[in-house]
Write a protein that holds these residues in place. Structure first.
Motif, PDB file in Angstrom:
ATOM      1  N   PHE A 135       0.699  -1.122   0.567  1.00 29.58           N
ATOM      2  CA  PHE A 135       0.297  -0.156  -0.271  1.00 29.58           C
ATOM      3  C   PHE A 135       0.806   1.161  -0.409  1.00 29.58           C
ATOM      4  O   PHE A 135       0.323   2.296  -0.200  1.00 29.58           O
ATOM      5  CB  PHE A 135      -1.404   0.101   1.092  1.00 29.58           C
ATOM      6  N   ALA A 136       2.330   1.157   0.102  1.00 28.34           N
ATOM      7  CA  ALA A 136       3.049   2.355   0.189  1.00 28.34           C
ATOM      8  C   ALA A 136       4.185   1.772  -0.399  1.00 28.34           C
ATOM      9  O   ALA A 136       4.500   0.701  -0.205  1.00 28.34           O
ATOM     10  CB  ALA A 136       3.257   2.975   1.373  1.00 28.34           C
ATOM     11  N   LEU A 137       4.666   3.252  -1.392  1.00 26.15           N
ATOM     12  CA  LEU A 137       6.501   2.197  -1.617  1.00 26.15           C
ATOM     13  C   LEU A 137       7.481   4.149  -0.305  1.00 26.15           C
ATOM     14  O   LEU A 137       7.262   5.210  -0.539  1.00 26.15           O
ATOM     15  CB  LEU A 137       6.639   2.707  -3.085  1.00 26.15           C
ATOM     16  N   SER A 138       8.346   3.596  -0.860  1.00 27.21           N
ATOM     17  CA  SER A 138       9.532   4.693  -0.048  1.00 27.21           C
ATOM     18  C   SER A 138      10.784   4.567  -0.916  1.00 27.21           C
ATOM     19  O   SER A 138      11.612   3.759  -1.285  1.00 27.21           O
ATOM     20  CB  SER A 138      10.419   4.301   1.491  1.00 27.21           C
ATOM     21  N   ILE A 139      11.451   5.645  -1.554  1.00 28.31           N
ATOM     22  CA  ILE A 139      12.597   5.899  -2.401  1.00 28.31           C
ATOM     23  C   ILE A 139      12.522   6.891  -1.572  1.00 28.31           C
ATOM     24  O   ILE A 139      12.794   8.418  -1.709  1.00 28.31           O
ATOM     25  CB  ILE A 139      11.729   6.077  -4.059  1.00 28.31           C
ATOM     26  N   GLY A 140      14.421   7.066  -1.881  1.00 27.61           N
ATOM     27  CA  GLY A 140      15.378   7.654  -0.743  1.00 27.61           C
ATOM     28  C   GLY A 140      14.315   8.132   0.463  1.00 27.61           C
ATOM     29  O   GLY A 140      14.075   7.292   1.345  1.00 27.61           O
ATOM     30  N   ASP A 141      13.831   9.667   0.369  1.00 25.90           N
ATOM     31  CA  ASP A 141      13.671  10.425   1.410  1.00 25.90           C
ATOM     32  C   ASP A 141      11.947  10.397   1.541  1.00 25.90           C
ATOM     33  O   ASP A 141      11.878  11.433   2.393  1.00 25.90           O
ATOM     34  CB  ASP A 141      14.438  11.829   2.279  1.00 25.90           C
ATOM     35  N   ARG A 142      11.450  10.145   0.647  1.00 29.06           N
ATOM     36  CA  ARG A 142       9.765  10.487   0.811  1.00 29.06           C
ATOM     37  C   ARG A 142       9.283   9.021   0.729  1.00 29.06           C
ATOM     38  O   ARG A 142       9.396   7.479   0.339  1.00 29.06           O
ATOM     39  CB  ARG A 142       9.546  11.086  -0.676  1.00 29.06           C
ATOM     40  N   VAL A 143       7.652   9.077   1.288  1.00 25.97           N
ATOM     41  CA  VAL A 143       7.173   8.079   1.079  1.00 25.97           C
ATOM     42  C   VAL A 143       5.430   8.159   0.697  1.00 25.97           C
ATOM     43  O   VAL A 143       5.491   9.622   0.578  1.00 25.97           O
ATOM     44  CB  VAL A 143       7.162   7.422   2.552  1.00 25.97           C
ATOM     45  N   TYR A 144       5.074   6.866  -0.489  1.00 31.95           N
ATOM     46  CA  TYR A 144       4.454   7.589  -1.860  1.00 31.95           C
ATOM     47  C   TYR A 144       2.795   6.910  -1.555  1.00 31.95           C
ATOM     48  O   TYR A 144       3.491   5.194  -0.698  1.00 31.95           O
ATOM     49  CB  TYR A 144       4.791   7.038  -3.133  1.00 31.95           C
ATOM     50  N   LEU A 145       2.032   6.535  -1.365  1.00 35.00           N
ATOM     51  CA  LEU A 145       0.428   5.719  -1.448  1.00 35.00           C
ATOM     52  C   LEU A 145       0.124   5.463  -2.705  1.00 35.00           C
ATOM     53  O   LEU A 145      -0.235   6.323  -3.261  1.00 35.00           O
ATOM     54  CB  LEU A 145      -0.335   6.921  -0.514  1.00 35.00           C
ATOM     55  N   LYS A 146      -0.236   4.250  -2.541  1.00 32.61           N
ATOM     56  CA  LYS A 146      -1.195   3.620  -4.011  1.00 32.61           C
ATOM     57  C   LYS A 146      -1.926   4.403  -3.299  1.00 32.61           C
ATOM     58  O   LYS A 146      -3.071   4.840  -2.303  1.00 32.61           O
ATOM     59  CB  LYS A 146      -1.667   1.953  -3.064  1.00 32.61           C
ATOM     60  N   THR A 147      -2.859   4.756  -4.695  1.00 31.14           N
ATOM     61  CA  THR A 147      -3.684   5.297  -5.124  1.00 31.14           C
ATOM     62  C   THR A 147      -4.449   4.535  -6.696  1.00 31.14           C
ATOM     63  O   THR A 147      -4.189   3.418  -7.696  1.00 31.14           O
ATOM     64  CB  THR A 147      -3.469   6.894  -5.282  1.00 31.14           C
ATOM     65  N   ASP A 148      -5.121   4.945  -7.053  1.00 30.68           N
ATOM     66  CA  ASP A 148      -6.672   4.556  -7.564  1.00 30.68           C
ATOM     67  C   ASP A 148      -7.176   5.761  -8.613  1.00 30.68           C
ATOM     68  O   ASP A 148      -7.626   6.836  -7.723  1.00 30.68           O
ATOM     69  CB  ASP A 148      -7.326   2.915  -7.473  1.00 30.68           C
ATOM     70  N   ASP A 149      -8.385   5.230  -9.501  1.00 33.97           N
ATOM     71  CA  ASP A 149      -9.215   6.070  -9.951  1.00 33.97           C
ATOM     72  C   ASP A 149     -10.345   6.621  -8.811  1.00 33.97           C
ATOM     73  O   ASP A 149     -10.370   8.323  -8.843  1.00 33.97           O
ATOM     74  CB  ASP A 149     -10.243   5.627 -11.044  1.00 33.97           C
ATOM     75  N   ILE A 150     -10.424   6.262  -7.567  1.00 30.90           N
ATOM     76  CA  ILE A 150     -11.362   7.029  -6.840  1.00 30.90           C
ATOM     77  C   ILE A 150      -9.894   7.778  -5.901  1.00 30.90           C
ATOM     78  O   ILE A 150     -10.579   9.172  -5.504  1.00 30.90           O
ATOM     79  CB  ILE A 150     -11.615   5.860  -5.794  1.00 30.90           C
ATOM     80  N   THR A 151      -9.017   7.421  -5.676  1.00 34.58           N
ATOM     81  CA  THR A 151      -8.262   7.893  -4.336  1.00 34.58           C
ATOM     82  C   THR A 151      -7.457   9.142  -5.208  1.00 34.58           C
ATOM     83  O   THR A 151      -6.708  10.656  -4.342  1.00 34.58           O
ATOM     84  CB  THR A 151      -7.729   7.473  -3.791  1.00 34.58           C
ATOM     85  N   ARG A 152      -7.142   9.548  -6.223  1.00 30.81           N
ATOM     86  CA  ARG A 152      -5.765  10.470  -6.794  1.00 30.81           C
ATOM     87  C   ARG A 152      -6.237  11.616  -6.670  1.00 30.81           C
ATOM     88  O   ARG A 152      -5.532  12.069  -6.793  1.00 30.81           O
ATOM     89  CB  ARG A 152      -5.937   9.070  -8.393  1.00 30.81           C
ATOM     90  N   PRO A 153      -7.492  11.312  -7.193  1.00 28.52           N
ATOM     91  CA  PRO A 153      -8.274  13.072  -7.685  1.00 28.52           C
ATOM     92  C   PRO A 153      -8.339  13.661  -6.014  1.00 28.52           C
ATOM     93  O   PRO A 153      -6.883  14.965  -6.228  1.00 28.52           O
ATOM     94  CB  PRO A 153      -9.789  13.190  -8.056  1.00 28.52           C
ATOM     95  N   LEU A 154      -8.137  13.223  -4.372  1.00 32.83           N
ATOM     96  CA  LEU A 154      -7.891  12.897  -3.433  1.00 32.83           C
ATOM     97  C   LEU A 154      -6.756  13.724  -3.594  1.00 32.83           C
ATOM     98  O   LEU A 154      -6.398  15.134  -2.505  1.00 32.83           O
ATOM     99  CB  LEU A 154      -8.492  13.097  -2.066  1.00 32.83           C
ATOM    100  N   HIS A 155      -5.570  12.760  -3.525  1.00 29.30           N
ATOM    101  CA  HIS A 155      -4.314  13.440  -3.451  1.00 29.30           C
ATOM    102  C   HIS A 155      -3.970  14.697  -4.080  1.00 29.30           C
ATOM    103  O   HIS A 155      -3.457  15.604  -3.333  1.00 29.30           O
ATOM    104  CB  HIS A 155      -3.499  12.067  -3.838  1.00 29.30           C
ATOM    105  N   ALA A 156      -4.536  14.050  -5.720  1.00 29.20           N
ATOM    106  CA  ALA A 156      -3.586  15.404  -6.512  1.00 29.20           C
ATOM    107  C   ALA A 156      -4.846  17.220  -5.556  1.00 29.20           C
ATOM    108  O   ALA A 156      -3.963  18.124  -6.156  1.00 29.20           O
ATOM    109  CB  ALA A 156      -4.369  15.812  -7.854  1.00 29.20           C
TER     110      ALA A 156
END
Length: 120
Positions: A34-55
């Motif tokens: 459900f999440a990905l860490s690259i370098g010093d940032r953590v990213y969360l899984k999105t989909d068509d439902i949640t992506r607009p909320l993140h943006a």
């Protein structure tokens, strides 16, 4: 962040397990990433439902260059303020877990079998 730091980072909400992958660390709740860490940032899984909320909340997509083309992934950064507000932090993690669950369910759905050949 390393694996131990990530486990501590998510500990207030849920226990996680981690797995190294393509230059980063995948973060799992059970078998679902459900999440990905690259370098010093953590990213969360999105989909068509949640992506607009993140943006709308100021999150940014993780992009990766593949075969010379910059591609946007389904993982987005925590939105502004989510790391300093415990309720928001837990809420964004819940949305990522839901998106991850929907993605896993789509992979498990049986595909329609091709129609049988008509006898001649």
């Amino acid at each position: 962040m390393d694996a131990r730091q990530l486990e501590a980072f998510f500990a207030p909400v849920l226990p996680v397990r981690t797995h190294r992958m393509f230059g980063g660390i995948g973060i799992y709740d059970g078998d679902a990433m459900f999440a990905l860490s690259i370098g010093d940032r953590v990213y969360l899984k999105t989909d068509d439902i949640t992506r607009p909320l993140h943006a709308e909340a100021g999150g940014e997509p993780f992009r990766i260059r593949m075969r010379g083309v910059l591609r946007e992934t389904s993982y987005w950064s925590f939105p502004d303020g989510a790391l300093t507000d415990a309720g928001a932090f837990a809420g964004w993690i819940a949305l990522a877990r839901e998106a991850s669950g929907r993605a896993a369910a789509r992979k498990l759905r049986p595909r329609a079998s091709p129609s049988p050949a008509h006898p001649r």
